[in-house]
Design an enzyme around this catalytic site. Sequence first.
Site, PDB file in Angstrom:
ATOM      1  N   ASN A  14      60.768 -80.487   1.901  1.00 29.56           N
ATOM      2  CA  ASN A  14      60.326 -81.880   1.977  1.00 29.56           C
ATOM      3  C   ASN A  14      61.401 -82.842   2.462  1.00 29.56           C
ATOM      4  O   ASN A  14      61.097 -83.961   2.854  1.00 29.56           O
ATOM      5  CB  ASN A  14      59.807 -82.350   0.610  1.00 29.56           C
ATOM      6  CG  ASN A  14      60.808 -82.103  -0.487  1.00 29.56           C
ATOM      7  OD1 ASN A  14      61.245 -80.971  -0.704  1.00 29.56           O
ATOM      8  ND2 ASN A  14      61.186 -83.146  -1.198  1.00 29.56           N
ATOM      9  N   GLN A  48      54.120 -79.327   1.711  1.00 32.96           N
ATOM     10  CA  GLN A  48      54.436 -79.987   2.998  1.00 32.96           C
ATOM     11  C   GLN A  48      53.935 -79.180   4.191  1.00 32.96           C
ATOM     12  O   GLN A  48      54.398 -79.379   5.314  1.00 32.96           O
ATOM     13  CB  GLN A  48      55.961 -80.217   3.107  1.00 32.96           C
ATOM     14  CG  GLN A  48      56.543 -81.126   2.037  1.00 32.96           C
ATOM     15  CD  GLN A  48      56.227 -82.608   2.245  1.00 32.96           C
ATOM     16  OE1 GLN A  48      55.761 -83.037   3.305  1.00 32.96           O
ATOM     17  NE2 GLN A  48      56.474 -83.419   1.226  1.00 32.96           N
ATOM     18  N   HIS A  69      47.835 -85.829  -2.038  1.00 29.40           N
ATOM     19  CA  HIS A  69      48.315 -87.087  -1.432  1.00 29.40           C
ATOM     20  C   HIS A  69      49.262 -86.902  -0.255  1.00 29.40           C
ATOM     21  O   HIS A  69      49.578 -87.864   0.436  1.00 29.40           O
ATOM     22  CB  HIS A  69      48.905 -88.024  -2.494  1.00 29.40           C
ATOM     23  CG  HIS A  69      50.247 -87.664  -3.030  1.00 29.40           C
ATOM     24  ND1 HIS A  69      51.392 -88.332  -2.684  1.00 29.40           N
ATOM     25  CD2 HIS A  69      50.630 -86.721  -3.911  1.00 29.40           C
ATOM     26  CE1 HIS A  69      52.425 -87.832  -3.351  1.00 29.40           C
ATOM     27  NE2 HIS A  69      51.988 -86.848  -4.096  1.00 29.40           N
ATOM     28  N   CYS A  89      61.542 -89.355  -5.220  1.00 30.88           N
ATOM     29  CA  CYS A  89      61.907 -89.524  -6.628  1.00 30.88           C
ATOM     30  C   CYS A  89      63.337 -90.005  -6.779  1.00 30.88           C
ATOM     31  O   CYS A  89      63.672 -90.696  -7.711  1.00 30.88           O
ATOM     32  CB  CYS A  89      61.750 -88.214  -7.392  1.00 30.88           C
ATOM     33  SG  CYS A  89      60.552 -87.117  -6.663  1.00 30.88           S
TER      34      CYS A  89
END
Length: 376
Positions: free
Chosen positions: A149, A175, A195, A316
């Site tokens: 990612n 991904q 998402h 994050c």
Amino acid sequence: MSIYLDYAATAPLRPEVRALLARCYAQDWGNASSLHRDGHAARMHFEDARERVARVLGAKVEEIVFTSGATEANNLAILGWMRDQPKGSHLIVSSIEHPSGWEAAEALTHEGYQLDVAPVDALGRLDLAAFKALLRENTALVSLMAVNNEVGSTQPIGELAAAPKKWKLHVDAVQSGLTGWPNLDGIDMLSLSAHKLGGPVGSGCLFLRQGLRLAPLLIGGAQEDHRRAGTSNVIAALALAEALEVTAHQRAEEAARIGGLREKLESQISRIGGAVRLGGERSAHISSWFFDGVRAEPLLVLMDLEGISVSSGSACSSHSIEPSRVVSAMGFSSEQARGLIRFSLGHATSEKEVESVGRRIGVLVEKARRQGGTEN
Ligand SMILES: Cc1ncc(COP(=O)(O)O)c(C=O)c1O
């Protein structure tokens, strides 16, 4: 108008999913466990979603466990599988896993399990020889992402899946929207998240090969065949099914279009002095860079002021910019790992947006450099 180039963090809803959600919230709100007709209707929709997800992946319906997303799916695969193995069993994860896989694996070391971390090369790809040397007689699980990612590097899932093995293979395929989800032959578990594909946040699933048992993380209900308690999120499951189908249907066209846009962007960025691009063979949606002498934070702020949304590695960690564990694992210095800037493109990215960013990025990098960055 802002320009959103952060699809690896989350993608805007696809129009098909938005239409489905509007319809569902008006009509399909029943509890799939209720015995009355509204419950029955919800149950039918839920099982329809399961069938559609299974069909897209090439799985059996009973092999799909709906979850609240891929963090839960990764936790369920890694913690759930290992906790059903004898204490002392061994697992291997790569050094570039998403925190939801990485930290689950680390947590197991405090529960009496043994963990080895398989290294990657400078392009962010699993070092297969080093990985093989880590395998043991008591290896129970190998967990590897299909596409990283932060830098987009693709991983040798096919080689691992094809290997003769006693251990189980879990794949984080979050991904992989543009590269395609791996063929499930030789794969025991696989995590997905809606998402990242133009579906809503809070919806995902774990493919769990028939016959495999897990220690559930959530208990207190018989849902998902006792593998995941909690009232079935019918609408989330339908939205996941829709996002997966649309992604699969449009993949070839989107991969070509987005790959072309990324090439345009990269040809502009590569002209900037001290620009270093990360990763070799990559999914078409990610382009990650660092710029000598520039920290990610001031550059992100400058870009944000210009209405350009990108991120530094994983979402994050982007509130406080720690050195990227992924970039460090690829052998770069901690200063370089602090400078990671990730551009990620997706279904609604336009040529105009890419051209606009390409025109402005050089000036912004120079500005960030003047504001003072790193020593090297
Ligand atoms: C590779 C990868 N795995 C797992 C996750 C977690 O997915 P979710 O946001 O659905 O919990 C992400 C999201 O950032 C990701 O990129």
